[in-house]
Design a protein around this motif. Sequence first.
Motif, mmCIF file in Angstrom:
data_model
loop_
_atom_site.group_PDB
_atom_site.id
_atom_site.type_symbol
_atom_site.label_atom_id
_atom_site.label_comp_id
_atom_site.label_asym_id
_atom_site.label_seq_id
_atom_site.Cartn_x
_atom_site.Cartn_y
_atom_site.Cartn_z
ATOM 1 N N ASP A 147 -22.406 -9.379 -35.084
ATOM 2 C CA ASP A 147 -23.338 -9.885 -34.078
ATOM 3 C C ASP A 147 -24.597 -10.345 -34.802
ATOM 4 N N ASN A 224 -19.546 -7.661 -22.359
ATOM 5 C CA ASN A 224 -19.751 -7.579 -23.809
ATOM 6 C C ASN A 224 -18.514 -7.092 -24.547
ATOM 7 N N SER A 288 -12.205 -7.187 -27.083
ATOM 8 C CA SER A 288 -13.585 -7.157 -27.563
ATOM 9 C C SER A 288 -13.813 -8.125 -28.729
#
Lengths: 393, 163
Positions: A147, A224, A288
């Motif tokens: 990220d 998320n 994910s």
Amino acid sequence: MHRFGADIAGGSEGHCRVIAERLAERHDITVITTTARDHMTWRNEYPAGVSEAGALTVHRFPVVRQRSIRDFADISTRVFRGGEPAAVQEEWFRMNGPEAPGLLAYLEAHGHEYDRILFWSFRYYQSFFGVPLVAERAVLLPTAEEDPAIRIGLLNAYFTKPAGLVYLTPEEQELVERYSGRPLPPSCVVGSGLDQPPQPSTGALISTGIARPYVLYLGRIDPNKGCATLLRFFTRWAKESTRAVPLVMAGPANMAIPADDRIRALGFVDPVVREALLANASLIVIPSPFESLSMVLLEAWNHCVPALVNARCRVLKGQVQRAAGGLYYRNYDEFVRGLETLLRDATLAQDLGRSGHDYVERNYRWSHVMETLEQFLENLAVPARRTIAQPSS
Amino acid sequence: MADQAGRPNVARLMREIEDQVRQQRRTRLLARGAPDEYRDAEIFAIVEDVLHRAVDQRDLEALLIPELLDADEDWELQLPLRFESHRRTTGGLILFVKKRILRPLMHWLYEYSLENFRRQRRVNRLLFASIEELALENAKLKQDIAELKDGGIAERTGRQGHA
């Protein structure tokens, strides 16, 4: 650790707790943490001071500032774009919190009384500001994901500071090495451990009203975590296919789940039901995009269940490739092909599940995990501690 | 379909799935009026491979075009809303009203716009990455052509020398 408690659900928090408990079987372990429980606000909820949690001593420090999600989002946007001065980057870590200056003061004054100090998650206040205070005996578990935070400029020098680094997967190691771009301290790759799965209860599955075959999603239902994409893909497939089987989602929901007969959202389930769901699933799907280690994937393999994972997450794809324990997808068409292949070809699904199980057996049994970790910690060249730690409130 | 260790060969399985998906996608796009060149499966596979590299493998924060545009203030979307005032006396009051009264009232709109700006920024970056991948392909082809030319010239020169 930024927050700590048996009632806290979270990847790094759970990992810290189980590792601390295992280490406490052979060592004196103190958990230095905050009084926060809620990871959004860092509101003070636990009492400050020293307490016992089984074999662990827990020393909690109050948080002086709650997190403002709005202000934090603003500074994140600025910092993630790059080019912000060091002071603004440091402020990002302060605002991410949980800001507990008492914890840092304690580390500074008493850090030398501990043999090793393990920090979880580079992104939180206590790790970012704490590691440099006790660098010579600090061991960082970055729990880095792909990220934007990993690109913060100050981290280049930061990752060189601890005496050692412990990664959860080879992909995480590669990620940190790629972004730091300079020689790093000694490191090892250690995941988390698993026990042999308990005998699944047939009654537990019946109690949920779910019958085989089904596809399982286990964990927080959150955009998320890729759940919006999963739900979009699944509902489309369920409409288009005559062979659609139900999608069972077990975990607390942070988003709306479409009303569809073939989606069964169970909410939070107890451990017995969880194990029964895992043991009986045709496959587990993990959508994910960001993970530093997927425990759910390992738990599925522990039950010989094959996986279908998001290929955009390098960790998930890497785990599946190393274990030969499933398939992966980058888009809807590959999602459908993967899903239908695993549902249609029972022999292949069984072989993939068994191969995943062998991988867990080789790499993720507690004895192996703890031996690797303890050996690494023991071999690190760190100065001897000066006095026995006696935390006081 | 097992690998040398007797485990399922995931790489081969995935190649098969990807080939099937590519074929399916090509047929679908042609049916919708995609370029005739896509009738050639090999060309389609090369095009898809170049674009896949841009979409899946490129780090969107490590691109050349933004570096080249560095001196230009106006190319990048400005995502965070910054409150500033040039008025010396009333500036503080204006900022207070904007930050503490207007912004909370308009927060829903701000969040909505911000999310869409973020998406637009990502699309921009993906386009930059795609262009960069094409430029890379072009550069490699140029290199290959130059090497072939040099080789051809050297070969011709060599032949002439021997004659």
